[in-house]
Design a protein around this motif. Structure first.
Motif, PDB file in Angstrom:
ATOM      1  N   THR A  22       4.504  38.046 -64.687  1.00 54.55           N
ATOM      2  CA  THR A  22       4.477  39.453 -64.264  1.00 54.55           C
ATOM      3  C   THR A  22       3.239  40.230 -64.690  1.00 54.55           C
ATOM      4  O   THR A  22       3.107  41.402 -64.350  1.00 54.55           O
ATOM      5  N   ALA A  23       2.335  39.629 -65.447  1.00 50.37           N
ATOM      6  CA  ALA A  23       1.167  40.369 -65.931  1.00 50.37           C
ATOM      7  C   ALA A  23      -0.033  39.449 -66.088  1.00 50.37           C
ATOM      8  O   ALA A  23       0.115  38.247 -66.331  1.00 50.37           O
ATOM      9  N   THR A  24      -1.209  40.043 -65.947  1.00 48.88           N
ATOM     10  CA  THR A  24      -2.469  39.363 -66.251  1.00 48.88           C
ATOM     11  C   THR A  24      -3.294  40.303 -67.103  1.00 48.88           C
ATOM     12  O   THR A  24      -3.471  41.468 -66.752  1.00 48.88           O
ATOM     13  N   VAL A  25      -3.764  39.798 -68.228  1.00 53.35           N
ATOM     14  CA  VAL A  25      -4.618  40.592 -69.100  1.00 53.35           C
ATOM     15  C   VAL A  25      -5.930  39.851 -69.275  1.00 53.35           C
ATOM     16  O   VAL A  25      -5.952  38.624 -69.401  1.00 53.35           O
ATOM     17  N   THR A  26      -7.035  40.592 -69.238  1.00 55.34           N
ATOM     18  CA  THR A  26      -8.356  40.007 -69.398  1.00 55.34           C
ATOM     19  C   THR A  26      -8.949  40.529 -70.695  1.00 55.34           C
ATOM     20  O   THR A  26      -9.108  41.742 -70.866  1.00 55.34           O
ATOM     21  N   LEU A  27      -9.247  39.610 -71.607  1.00 50.51           N
ATOM     22  CA  LEU A  27      -9.708  39.953 -72.959  1.00 50.51           C
ATOM     23  C   LEU A  27     -10.917  39.109 -73.328  1.00 50.51           C
ATOM     24  O   LEU A  27     -11.105  38.011 -72.798  1.00 50.51           O
ATOM     25  N   THR A  28     -11.714  39.605 -74.279  1.00 54.68           N
ATOM     26  CA  THR A  28     -12.769  38.758 -74.823  1.00 54.68           C
ATOM     27  C   THR A  28     -12.092  37.614 -75.577  1.00 54.68           C
ATOM     28  O   THR A  28     -10.945  37.758 -76.032  1.00 54.68           O
ATOM     29  N   GLY A  50       1.769  27.967 -71.898  1.00 51.62           N
ATOM     30  CA  GLY A  50       3.112  27.666 -72.383  1.00 51.62           C
ATOM     31  C   GLY A  50       3.499  28.480 -73.607  1.00 51.62           C
ATOM     32  O   GLY A  50       4.673  28.664 -73.900  1.00 51.62           O
ATOM     33  N   GLU A  51       2.499  28.973 -74.338  1.00 48.98           N
ATOM     34  CA  GLU A  51       2.775  29.810 -75.504  1.00 48.98           C
ATOM     35  C   GLU A  51       3.200  31.201 -75.026  1.00 48.98           C
ATOM     36  O   GLU A  51       2.772  31.657 -73.964  1.00 48.98           O
ATOM     37  N   THR A  52       4.028  31.868 -75.814  1.00 48.03           N
ATOM     38  CA  THR A  52       4.469  33.192 -75.402  1.00 48.03           C
ATOM     39  C   THR A  52       3.566  34.285 -75.971  1.00 48.03           C
ATOM     40  O   THR A  52       3.062  34.178 -77.082  1.00 48.03           O
ATOM     41  N   ILE A  53       3.364  35.318 -75.141  1.00 45.34           N
ATOM     42  CA  ILE A  53       2.709  36.542 -75.566  1.00 45.34           C
ATOM     43  C   ILE A  53       3.717  37.667 -75.335  1.00 45.34           C
ATOM     44  O   ILE A  53       4.792  37.440 -74.791  1.00 45.34           O
ATOM     45  N   TRP A  54       3.373  38.868 -75.755  1.00 41.35           N
ATOM     46  CA  TRP A  54       4.327  39.982 -75.723  1.00 41.35           C
ATOM     47  C   TRP A  54       3.917  41.013 -74.685  1.00 41.35           C
ATOM     48  O   TRP A  54       2.788  41.483 -74.671  1.00 41.35           O
ATOM     49  N   LEU A  55       4.875  41.349 -73.799  1.00 40.66           N
ATOM     50  CA  LEU A  55       4.649  42.325 -72.740  1.00 40.66           C
ATOM     51  C   LEU A  55       5.426  43.598 -73.039  1.00 40.66           C
ATOM     52  O   LEU A  55       6.521  43.552 -73.619  1.00 40.66           O
ATOM     53  N   ASP A  61      11.944  50.083 -73.640  1.00 35.32           N
ATOM     54  CA  ASP A  61      11.163  50.704 -74.715  1.00 35.32           C
ATOM     55  C   ASP A  61      10.928  49.721 -75.863  1.00 35.32           C
ATOM     56  O   ASP A  61      11.110  50.046 -77.032  1.00 35.32           O
ATOM     57  N   THR A  62      10.534  48.508 -75.494  1.00 34.54           N
ATOM     58  CA  THR A  62      10.301  47.454 -76.483  1.00 34.54           C
ATOM     59  C   THR A  62       9.311  46.445 -75.916  1.00 34.54           C
ATOM     60  O   THR A  62       8.830  46.598 -74.798  1.00 34.54           O
ATOM     61  N   LEU A  63       9.017  45.420 -76.692  1.00 31.04           N
ATOM     62  CA  LEU A  63       8.188  44.310 -76.230  1.00 31.04           C
ATOM     63  C   LEU A  63       9.076  43.112 -75.948  1.00 31.04           C
ATOM     64  O   LEU A  63      10.055  42.883 -76.657  1.00 31.04           O
ATOM     65  N   VAL A  64       8.719  42.349 -74.912  1.00 29.11           N
ATOM     66  CA  VAL A  64       9.461  41.142 -74.564  1.00 29.11           C
ATOM     67  C   VAL A  64       8.487  39.976 -74.462  1.00 29.11           C
ATOM     68  O   VAL A  64       7.329  40.153 -74.088  1.00 29.11           O
ATOM     69  N   GLN A  65       8.962  38.789 -74.782  1.00 26.05           N
ATOM     70  CA  GLN A  65       8.122  37.588 -74.718  1.00 26.05           C
ATOM     71  C   GLN A  65       8.012  37.081 -73.285  1.00 26.05           C
ATOM     72  O   GLN A  65       8.963  37.174 -72.519  1.00 26.05           O
ATOM     73  N   ALA A  66       6.848  36.515 -72.975  1.00 26.57           N
ATOM     74  CA  ALA A  66       6.647  35.873 -71.678  1.00 26.57           C
ATOM     75  C   ALA A  66       5.686  34.709 -71.883  1.00 26.57           C
ATOM     76  O   ALA A  66       4.680  34.853 -72.584  1.00 26.57           O
ATOM     77  N   PRO A  67       5.977  33.565 -71.279  1.00 27.41           N
ATOM     78  CA  PRO A  67       5.063  32.422 -71.437  1.00 27.41           C
ATOM     79  C   PRO A  67       3.784  32.606 -70.628  1.00 27.41           C
ATOM     80  O   PRO A  67       3.799  33.151 -69.525  1.00 27.41           O
ATOM     81  N   VAL A  68       2.678  32.132 -71.186  1.00 30.01           N
ATOM     82  CA  VAL A  68       1.399  32.139 -70.478  1.00 30.01           C
ATOM     83  C   VAL A  68       1.447  30.990 -69.479  1.00 30.01           C
ATOM     84  O   VAL A  68       1.690  29.837 -69.844  1.00 30.01           O
ATOM     85  N   GLY A  88       1.064  51.015 -83.810  1.00 28.45           N
ATOM     86  CA  GLY A  88       1.619  50.218 -82.719  1.00 28.45           C
ATOM     87  C   GLY A  88       0.564  49.376 -82.038  1.00 28.45           C
ATOM     88  O   GLY A  88      -0.640  49.547 -82.245  1.00 28.45           O
ATOM     89  N   TRP A  89       1.016  48.437 -81.255  1.00 20.41           N
ATOM     90  CA  TRP A  89       0.124  47.540 -80.532  1.00 20.41           C
ATOM     91  C   TRP A  89      -0.480  48.274 -79.344  1.00 20.41           C
ATOM     92  O   TRP A  89       0.242  48.856 -78.556  1.00 20.41           O
ATOM     93  N   PRO A  90      -1.788  48.212 -79.152  1.00 23.30           N
ATOM     94  CA  PRO A  90      -2.355  48.753 -77.912  1.00 23.30           C
ATOM     95  C   PRO A  90      -1.855  47.915 -76.736  1.00 23.30           C
ATOM     96  O   PRO A  90      -1.818  46.684 -76.816  1.00 23.30           O
ATOM     97  N   ILE A  91      -1.455  48.560 -75.667  1.00 22.74           N
ATOM     98  CA  ILE A  91      -0.985  47.857 -74.471  1.00 22.74           C
ATOM     99  C   ILE A  91      -2.110  47.863 -73.455  1.00 22.74           C
ATOM    100  O   ILE A  91      -2.579  48.925 -73.044  1.00 22.74           O
ATOM    101  N   VAL A  92      -2.570  46.685 -73.068  1.00 22.08           N
ATOM    102  CA  VAL A  92      -3.641  46.521 -72.088  1.00 22.08           C
ATOM    103  C   VAL A  92      -3.070  45.762 -70.903  1.00 22.08           C
ATOM    104  O   VAL A  92      -2.602  44.629 -71.059  1.00 22.08           O
ATOM    105  N   ASP A  93      -3.078  46.383 -69.751  1.00 19.56           N
ATOM    106  CA  ASP A  93      -2.540  45.766 -68.526  1.00 19.56           C
ATOM    107  C   ASP A  93      -1.121  45.248 -68.742  1.00 19.56           C
ATOM    108  O   ASP A  93      -0.749  44.179 -68.241  1.00 19.56           O
ATOM    109  N   GLY A  94      -0.322  45.986 -69.515  1.00 17.73           N
ATOM    110  CA  GLY A  94       1.074  45.623 -69.739  1.00 17.73           C
ATOM    111  C   GLY A  94       1.293  44.622 -70.854  1.00 17.73           C
ATOM    112  O   GLY A  94       2.436  44.240 -71.132  1.00 17.73           O
TER     113      GLY A  94
END
Length: 141
Positions: A22-28, A50-55, A61-68, A88-94
């Protein structure tokens, strides 16, 4: 976002795009983000398919895990270092990202508003002294 956040919108750099269902984030490659069930901070280059990141889940009103599901290398313009105004965590592209350790992010919940209200000019001078690159400040909420 704090007024101490930095941005260089015209800088050209190499990035990694991490894609979930459901999301794509572009980071250095060195940008940090919480990964795995324990939200351990990793650089984007250390995250594997396959590793999970947090969306961000605004409805809950929380963060949920999603596999890359995929990782791609891209060249693009724009370097940004958002510093949250109230912790809090900065949210970039969700996607939850981080500029520092969880302890520093939590401490900044109290420190950043205090420094911004007491002496915003001094705070910007400290940021400029510790990061001599020519950068623009991001102002706003």
């Amino acid at each position: 976002v704090s007024s101490f956040s930095l941005a260089d919108p015209s800088a050209k750099a190499s990035f990694l795009s991490l894609t979930t269902a459901t999301a794509t984030v572009t980071l250095t490659p060195t940008h940090k983000l919480p990964a795995g069930p324990a939200k351990a901070l990793k650089q984007a280059s250390e995250v594997a398919v396959g590793e999970t990141i947090w969306l961000a889940s605004p409805a809950a009103d929380t963060l949920v895990q999603a596999p890359v599901l995929g990782i791609a290398s891209v060249e693009a313009e724009g370097l940004h270092s958002p510093l949250t105004k109230h912790g809090g965590w900065p949210i970039v592209d969700g996607v939850a990202t981080s500029y520092n350790s969880a302890a520093v992010v939590a401490r900044n919940k109290y420190l950043v508003p205090l420094v911004e209200s007491v002496c915003p000019t001094l705070g910007r001078l400290v940021v400029a002294a510790t990061n001599p690159k020519a950068m623009h400040y991001i102002d706003g909420e």
